[in-house]
Design a protein around this motif. Sequence first.
Motif, PDB file in Angstrom:
ATOM      1  N   ALA A  18       0.885  -1.212   0.028  1.00  0.00           N
ATOM      2  CA  ALA A  18      -0.034   0.058   0.050  1.00  0.00           C
ATOM      3  C   ALA A  18       0.893   1.227   0.209  1.00  0.00           C
ATOM      4  CB  ALA A  18      -0.939   0.060   1.133  1.00  0.00           C
ATOM      5  N   ILE A  19       2.154   1.266   0.779  1.00  0.00           N
ATOM      6  CA  ILE A  19       2.856   2.462   0.910  1.00  0.00           C
ATOM      7  C   ILE A  19       3.510   2.595  -0.490  1.00  0.00           C
ATOM      8  CG2 ILE A  19       5.122   2.975   1.621  1.00  0.00           C
ATOM      9  CD1 ILE A  19       4.342   1.792   4.338  1.00  0.00           C
ATOM     10  N   THR A  20       3.946   1.674  -1.055  1.00  0.00           N
ATOM     11  CA  THR A  20       4.369   1.612  -2.625  1.00  0.00           C
ATOM     12  C   THR A  20       3.449   2.528  -3.492  1.00  0.00           C
ATOM     13  OG1 THR A  20       5.680  -0.349  -2.435  1.00  0.00           O
ATOM     14  CG2 THR A  20       5.619   0.333  -4.494  1.00  0.00           C
ATOM     15  N   GLU A  21       2.135   1.831  -3.549  1.00  0.00           N
ATOM     16  CA  GLU A  21       1.092   2.596  -4.460  1.00  0.00           C
ATOM     17  C   GLU A  21       1.052   4.043  -4.162  1.00  0.00           C
ATOM     18  OE1 GLU A  21       0.115   1.231  -7.114  1.00  0.00           O
ATOM     19  OE2 GLU A  21       1.061  -0.461  -6.888  1.00  0.00           O
ATOM     20  N   TYR A  22       0.820   4.343  -2.636  1.00  0.00           N
ATOM     21  CA  TYR A  22       0.760   5.669  -2.127  1.00  0.00           C
ATOM     22  C   TYR A  22       1.763   6.636  -2.574  1.00  0.00           C
ATOM     23  CZ  TYR A  22      -3.332   4.325   1.018  1.00  0.00           C
ATOM     24  OH  TYR A  22      -4.498   3.865   1.183  1.00  0.00           O
ATOM     25  N   LYS A  23       2.923   6.042  -2.421  1.00  0.00           N
ATOM     26  CA  LYS A  23       4.256   6.806  -3.093  1.00  0.00           C
ATOM     27  C   LYS A  23       4.190   7.074  -4.504  1.00  0.00           C
ATOM     28  CE  LYS A  23       7.519   5.892   1.017  1.00  0.00           C
ATOM     29  NZ  LYS A  23       8.711   5.285   1.106  1.00  0.00           N
ATOM     30  N   ARG A  24       3.987   6.121  -5.287  1.00  0.00           N
ATOM     31  CA  ARG A  24       3.645   6.516  -6.734  1.00  0.00           C
ATOM     32  C   ARG A  24       2.778   7.366  -6.843  1.00  0.00           C
ATOM     33  NH1 ARG A  24       2.741   0.839  -9.220  1.00  0.00           N
ATOM     34  NH2 ARG A  24       4.767   0.510  -8.422  1.00  0.00           N
ATOM     35  N   PHE A  25       1.489   7.422  -6.300  1.00  0.00           N
ATOM     36  CA  PHE A  25       0.365   8.449  -6.500  1.00  0.00           C
ATOM     37  C   PHE A  25       1.017   9.744  -6.248  1.00  0.00           C
ATOM     38  CE2 PHE A  25      -2.867  11.096  -5.205  1.00  0.00           C
ATOM     39  CZ  PHE A  25      -4.091  10.736  -6.070  1.00  0.00           C
ATOM     40  N   LEU A  26       1.662  10.025  -5.005  1.00  0.00           N
ATOM     41  CA  LEU A  26       2.403  11.208  -4.632  1.00  0.00           C
ATOM     42  C   LEU A  26       3.545  11.842  -5.526  1.00  0.00           C
ATOM     43  CD1 LEU A  26       2.692  10.622  -0.887  1.00  0.00           C
ATOM     44  CD2 LEU A  26       0.950  11.969  -1.886  1.00  0.00           C
ATOM     45  N   PHE A  27       3.894  10.829  -6.321  1.00  0.00           N
ATOM     46  CA  PHE A  27       5.273  11.345  -7.299  1.00  0.00           C
ATOM     47  C   PHE A  27       4.622  11.854  -8.537  1.00  0.00           C
ATOM     48  CE2 PHE A  27       8.137  10.244 -10.947  1.00  0.00           C
ATOM     49  CZ  PHE A  27       9.163  10.824 -10.199  1.00  0.00           C
ATOM     50  N   LEU A  79      -1.496  11.253   1.903  1.00  0.00           N
ATOM     51  CA  LEU A  79      -0.267  11.512   2.873  1.00  0.00           C
ATOM     52  C   LEU A  79      -0.768  11.001   4.068  1.00  0.00           C
ATOM     53  CD1 LEU A  79       0.528  15.357   2.051  1.00  0.00           C
ATOM     54  CD2 LEU A  79       2.197  13.199   2.055  1.00  0.00           C
ATOM     55  N   TYR A  80      -2.073  11.256   4.671  1.00  0.00           N
ATOM     56  CA  TYR A  80      -2.396  10.825   5.942  1.00  0.00           C
ATOM     57  C   TYR A  80      -2.500   9.093   5.933  1.00  0.00           C
ATOM     58  CZ  TYR A  80      -5.759   9.528   9.689  1.00  0.00           C
ATOM     59  OH  TYR A  80      -6.263   8.905  10.758  1.00  0.00           O
ATOM     60  N   ARG A  81      -2.873   8.619   4.792  1.00  0.00           N
ATOM     61  CA  ARG A  81      -3.003   7.096   4.849  1.00  0.00           C
ATOM     62  C   ARG A  81      -1.623   6.347   4.878  1.00  0.00           C
ATOM     63  NH1 ARG A  81      -7.494   4.243   4.039  1.00  0.00           N
ATOM     64  NH2 ARG A  81      -9.424   5.315   3.627  1.00  0.00           N
ATOM     65  N   THR A  82      -0.565   7.164   4.154  1.00  0.00           N
ATOM     66  CA  THR A  82       0.768   6.613   4.020  1.00  0.00           C
ATOM     67  C   THR A  82       1.343   6.506   5.462  1.00  0.00           C
ATOM     68  OG1 THR A  82       1.079   7.474   1.848  1.00  0.00           O
ATOM     69  CG2 THR A  82       3.074   6.996   3.070  1.00  0.00           C
ATOM     70  N   ALA A  83       1.109   7.660   6.177  1.00  0.00           N
ATOM     71  CA  ALA A  83       1.458   7.764   7.542  1.00  0.00           C
ATOM     72  C   ALA A  83       0.856   6.864   8.477  1.00  0.00           C
ATOM     73  CB  ALA A  83       1.297   9.270   8.378  1.00  0.00           C
ATOM     74  N   LYS A  84      -0.278   6.434   8.286  1.00  0.00           N
ATOM     75  CA  LYS A  84      -0.972   5.351   9.045  1.00  0.00           C
ATOM     76  C   LYS A  84      -0.444   3.971   8.840  1.00  0.00           C
ATOM     77  CE  LYS A  84      -5.284   5.015   9.502  1.00  0.00           C
ATOM     78  NZ  LYS A  84      -6.926   4.735   9.588  1.00  0.00           N
ATOM     79  N   CYS A  85      -0.157   3.523   7.452  1.00  0.00           N
ATOM     80  CA  CYS A  85       0.609   2.328   6.985  1.00  0.00           C
ATOM     81  C   CYS A  85       1.840   2.335   8.098  1.00  0.00           C
ATOM     82  CB  CYS A  85       0.909   2.322   5.726  1.00  0.00           C
ATOM     83  SG  CYS A  85      -0.664   2.197   4.825  1.00  0.00           S
ATOM     84  N   TYR A  86       2.701   3.542   7.907  1.00  0.00           N
ATOM     85  CA  TYR A  86       3.870   3.345   8.589  1.00  0.00           C
ATOM     86  C   TYR A  86       3.397   3.148  10.120  1.00  0.00           C
ATOM     87  CZ  TYR A  86       7.040   4.436   4.826  1.00  0.00           C
ATOM     88  OH  TYR A  86       7.746   4.380   3.420  1.00  0.00           O
ATOM     89  N   PHE A  87       2.528   3.681  10.693  1.00  0.00           N
ATOM     90  CA  PHE A  87       2.314   3.560  12.151  1.00  0.00           C
ATOM     91  C   PHE A  87       2.067   2.160  12.174  1.00  0.00           C
ATOM     92  CE2 PHE A  87      -0.392   3.394  15.900  1.00  0.00           C
ATOM     93  CZ  PHE A  87       0.046   4.343  16.452  1.00  0.00           C
ATOM     94  N   LYS A  88       1.359   1.498  11.546  1.00  0.00           N
ATOM     95  CA  LYS A  88       0.919   0.220  11.697  1.00  0.00           C
ATOM     96  C   LYS A  88       2.341  -0.852  11.728  1.00  0.00           C
ATOM     97  CE  LYS A  88      -3.608   0.260  11.850  1.00  0.00           C
ATOM     98  NZ  LYS A  88      -4.411  -0.196  13.136  1.00  0.00           N
ATOM     99  N   LEU A  89       3.367  -0.475  11.020  1.00  0.00           N
ATOM    100  CA  LEU A  89       4.545  -1.046  10.786  1.00  0.00           C
ATOM    101  C   LEU A  89       5.362  -0.558  12.036  1.00  0.00           C
ATOM    102  CD1 LEU A  89       4.810  -0.783   7.046  1.00  0.00           C
ATOM    103  CD2 LEU A  89       4.422  -3.004   8.255  1.00  0.00           C
ATOM    104  N   ARG A  90       4.932   0.238  13.072  1.00  0.00           N
ATOM    105  CA  ARG A  90       5.787   1.005  13.811  1.00  0.00           C
ATOM    106  C   ARG A  90       6.923   1.564  13.454  1.00  0.00           C
ATOM    107  NH1 ARG A  90       4.921  -1.308  19.326  1.00  0.00           N
ATOM    108  NH2 ARG A  90       2.787  -2.440  19.347  1.00  0.00           N
ATOM    109  N   ASP A  91       6.930   2.094  12.170  1.00  0.00           N
ATOM    110  CA  ASP A  91       8.171   2.855  11.687  1.00  0.00           C
ATOM    111  C   ASP A  91       7.893   4.150  12.113  1.00  0.00           C
ATOM    112  OD1 ASP A  91      10.034   4.177  10.282  1.00  0.00           O
ATOM    113  OD2 ASP A  91       9.785   3.063   8.431  1.00  0.00           O
ATOM    114  N   TRP A  92       8.201   4.652  13.245  1.00  0.00           N
ATOM    115  CA  TRP A  92       7.746   6.169  13.809  1.00  0.00           C
ATOM    116  C   TRP A  92       8.526   7.061  13.108  1.00  0.00           C
ATOM    117  CZ3 TRP A  92       4.258   3.871  16.418  1.00  0.00           C
ATOM    118  CH2 TRP A  92       4.355   2.780  17.208  1.00  0.00           C
ATOM    119  N   LYS A  93       9.698   7.001  12.631  1.00  0.00           N
ATOM    120  CA  LYS A  93      10.424   8.187  11.904  1.00  0.00           C
ATOM    121  C   LYS A  93       9.671   8.470  10.631  1.00  0.00           C
ATOM    122  CE  LYS A  93      15.013   7.295  13.857  1.00  0.00           C
ATOM    123  NZ  LYS A  93      16.437   7.137  13.292  1.00  0.00           N
ATOM    124  N   ASN A  94       9.257   7.499   9.873  1.00  0.00           N
ATOM    125  CA  ASN A  94       8.423   7.893   8.632  1.00  0.00           C
ATOM    126  C   ASN A  94       6.935   8.311   8.808  1.00  0.00           C
ATOM    127  OD1 ASN A  94       9.987   7.222   6.466  1.00  0.00           O
ATOM    128  ND2 ASN A  94      10.007   5.155   6.869  1.00  0.00           N
TER     129      ASN A  94
END
Length: 402
Positions: free
Chosen positions: A59-68, A80-95
Amino acid sequence: MKTGRKEKYLFLAYACIVLAGFMAIQLSCFASTTRIPDETIRQYRIAVSLEKRGNYYDAITEYKRFLFFLPDHEKTREVLYRTAKCYFKLRDWKNVLKYTNLFENKFTNEPLLIQVKILKAKALLGMGKPQEALDVLRKLQSHPQKLDENIRAEITALTGRCYVAEGNLEESRKFVNRNINEADLQLKNPWTAGISALLIPGMGHIYDGRPRDAWTAFFYTGILSAITWEAVENENMWLAGLFGTAAATFYSGNIFSAINMAFKHNRRNEIKWLNNYFYQDSRDVYIDYGSTPLYRSEEEKGAHEKAEAEKQKQMFSWMFLAGISAFRKIVSPIDNKHCPSYPSCSSYGLQAFRKHGAFWGTMLTIDRLIHEPSEARFSPYIIIRGERKIYDPLEANDFLLR
């Protein structure tokens, strides 16, 4: 004449072909531009579907492609919000912080901004930065937009969790909307633990729910007392004085340890209860904050270090420090691999003497020796040089002396 007319017709035919090709190219470009919204919506829906199925990386890959390809599309704020939520689910706090900051910089007045700030506070909490998370939540409470009840409940719960992570349990209780039932906390009475240990060494630890520690306290106190009694019977006063002092010290440490473990039990249960309570009103994953920080501010840290320096000057402290240092140099290199805890008991004792002086350093060291057998049930593990150790630092046991 016929030849000139033929060339003229050929030229006209060639011009018509070129014009038709040019028009075809223009029409195809126009058609492709009209299809862009349909393609982006399809790609966005695919990304959302992947996110709902838990395929967060895809999902993050598709969202980033969309933003690009479409950085200024009307769906950008939601992506942007959904990308941050996906990273949150993965516990990738920096992203999470990266994309929430991108959202805040690009969209300063959006209804979705409230959810973005809440997500940012959760990420800071997950990174072990409760003070920064509190700053975000305080600004959010003064947000010009009117907050509905669910959002307010979530902000209140997150604020309470921040204070728990900060170690400020008294402040966190203010955010509990009902009376705390002590029966739910299953608290232990430190006085009962201390008196029990005073009557029979180890009995206080049985009351604290630590039977293995009780056996350790009873065994060592009993052995030292028996050696002292035997030395008195044989009229060896020097040996009796030496082991009698050790027995009395260990007996006193047994009482201190029983009281300390009762407080530690109560603090751990209260933190667990508060975290569970606040989790009911806050969405997403539960975050385990581990041990609470020792200092709440730089001023408190400076004052504590100054007091610590004074304690190091106490009379006879250098004798104990010298003894522990000798133990570390001679015994620890041989026995350190067998010590299940980190830091090792000798390192722990050295820290205790340097921080709290001779008397309390002795009590804390004996407490560590007594409670070490049961600590695996209560404390987290840490990997040190490829070995799994029980993480039991001094900061997790000296809260009575702060």
